[in-house]
Design a protein around this motif. Structure first.
Motif, short mmCIF file in Angstrom:
data_model
loop_
_atom_site.label_atom_id
_atom_site.label_comp_id
_atom_site.label_asym_id
_atom_site.label_seq_id
_atom_site.Cartn_x
_atom_site.Cartn_y
_atom_site.Cartn_z
N THR A 127 9.20 2.50 7.80
CA THR A 127 8.17 1.41 8.09
C THR A 127 8.96 0.18 7.55
OG1 THR A 127 6.26 2.59 7.69
CG2 THR A 127 5.83 0.44 7.58
N LEU A 128 9.49 0.14 6.40
CA LEU A 128 10.19 -0.84 5.96
C LEU A 128 11.33 -1.25 6.56
CD1 LEU A 128 10.60 -2.95 3.59
CD2 LEU A 128 12.15 -1.32 2.44
N GLN A 159 1.58 6.55 -6.82
CA GLN A 159 0.49 7.53 -7.29
C GLN A 159 0.83 8.88 -6.99
OE1 GLN A 159 -2.89 6.45 -4.94
NE2 GLN A 159 -3.50 4.49 -6.23
N LEU A 160 1.71 9.33 -5.71
CA LEU A 160 2.06 10.58 -5.63
C LEU A 160 2.88 11.10 -6.55
CD1 LEU A 160 2.45 10.45 -1.73
CD2 LEU A 160 0.84 11.82 -2.73
N HIS A 218 7.65 9.30 1.31
CA HIS A 218 8.75 8.45 1.09
C HIS A 218 9.67 7.84 2.29
CE1 HIS A 218 11.91 6.52 -1.30
NE2 HIS A 218 12.89 7.32 -0.63
N ARG A 219 9.72 8.97 3.38
CA ARG A 219 10.57 8.75 4.35
C ARG A 219 9.70 7.59 5.22
NH1 ARG A 219 11.54 14.28 4.26
NH2 ARG A 219 9.90 14.76 5.79
N LEU A 254 0.62 -1.04 0.02
CA LEU A 254 0.02 0.15 -0.01
C LEU A 254 1.07 1.38 0.08
CD1 LEU A 254 -2.91 -1.03 2.46
CD2 LEU A 254 -3.08 -0.81 -0.12
N LEU A 255 2.04 1.21 0.77
CA LEU A 255 2.63 2.36 0.90
C LEU A 255 3.60 2.67 -0.40
CD1 LEU A 255 4.41 2.03 4.31
CD2 LEU A 255 2.93 3.83 3.75
N TRP A 256 3.61 1.43 -1.28
CA TRP A 256 4.61 1.59 -2.42
C TRP A 256 3.45 2.29 -3.51
CZ3 TRP A 256 9.46 1.86 -3.01
CH2 TRP A 256 10.39 1.32 -2.43
N GLN A 257 2.39 1.73 -3.42
CA GLN A 257 1.32 2.09 -4.28
C GLN A 257 1.02 3.95 -4.08
OE1 GLN A 257 -2.17 -0.31 -3.78
NE2 GLN A 257 -1.39 -2.18 -4.78
#
Length: 182
Positions: free
Chosen positions: A70-71, A40-41, A64-65, A33-36
């Motif tokens: 999170t990763l 999108q951004l 991005h940060r 979800l974060l990558w999506q």
């Protein structure tokens, strides 16, 4: 997600695999979800007019940060879970080996005690049998001496009452009367 606790499995080493798999699936979903969102951004940033506001760039950098943090956090947490699982597995292996050694020692001790009792019983039975055989030999020698003293020899004087009497042999295992035919 930062405070996930897994159940330790007692019958085998490590954690409950279903819980770990579920947690990793949740981490994977969150990262996707974060990558999506990040993609999108970026698309919006690329489609935005060249004079984008500093706020959009700040939001994108913050997203991005956040995704990167999170990763990294998920990787650290997964590393810690694996380290804990390995530590627990090694502790359980040592405990199982120790318990197996204790059981082996107890079994050896019990077998040694049983062997000692059996050896003592065999020795005692041997002594008893030897004593009874010596006693019977003494009785036979005395009977032979008695016959010799009265001038009789075995096999002569078949009509004599003493020669008609059966000889009884006594032993700890059995009593045998030759006249009974056993």
């Amino acid at each position: 997600m930062h405070h996930q606790v897994f159940t330790v499995v007692r019958l085998r080493s490590g954690y409950d695999l279903a819980e770990v798999d579920a947690f990793l699936a949740q981490v994977e979903t969150t990262l996707s979800l974060l990558w999506q969102d990040n993609a999108q951004l970026r698309e919006r940033l690329g489609a935005a007019p060249p004079a984008s506001t500093p706020t959009d760039a700040g939001v994108l950098a913050a997203a991005h940060r956040s995704a990167q943090e999170t990763l990294e956090s998920a990787q650290q947490e997964a590393g810690q879970i694996l380290a804990d699982a390995r530590t627990d597995a090694e502790r359980l292996r040592r405990e199982a080996a120790s318990a197996a050694d204790a059981l082996t020692r107890a079994a050896h001790q019990a077998l040694d005690e049983q062997l000692d009792r059996l050896e003592r019983a065999i020795t005692d039975q041997g002594r008893n049998l030897q004593h009874h055989l010596h006693t019977q030999l003494g009785h036979l020698r005395a009977a032979l001496a008695d016959l010799d003293t009265h001038g009789r020899t075995p096999g002569h004087g078949a009509d004599d009452a003493a020669s008609q009497r059966p000889i009884t042999v006594h032993s700890p295992a059995f009593t045998r009367d030759p006249a009974a035919g056993h």
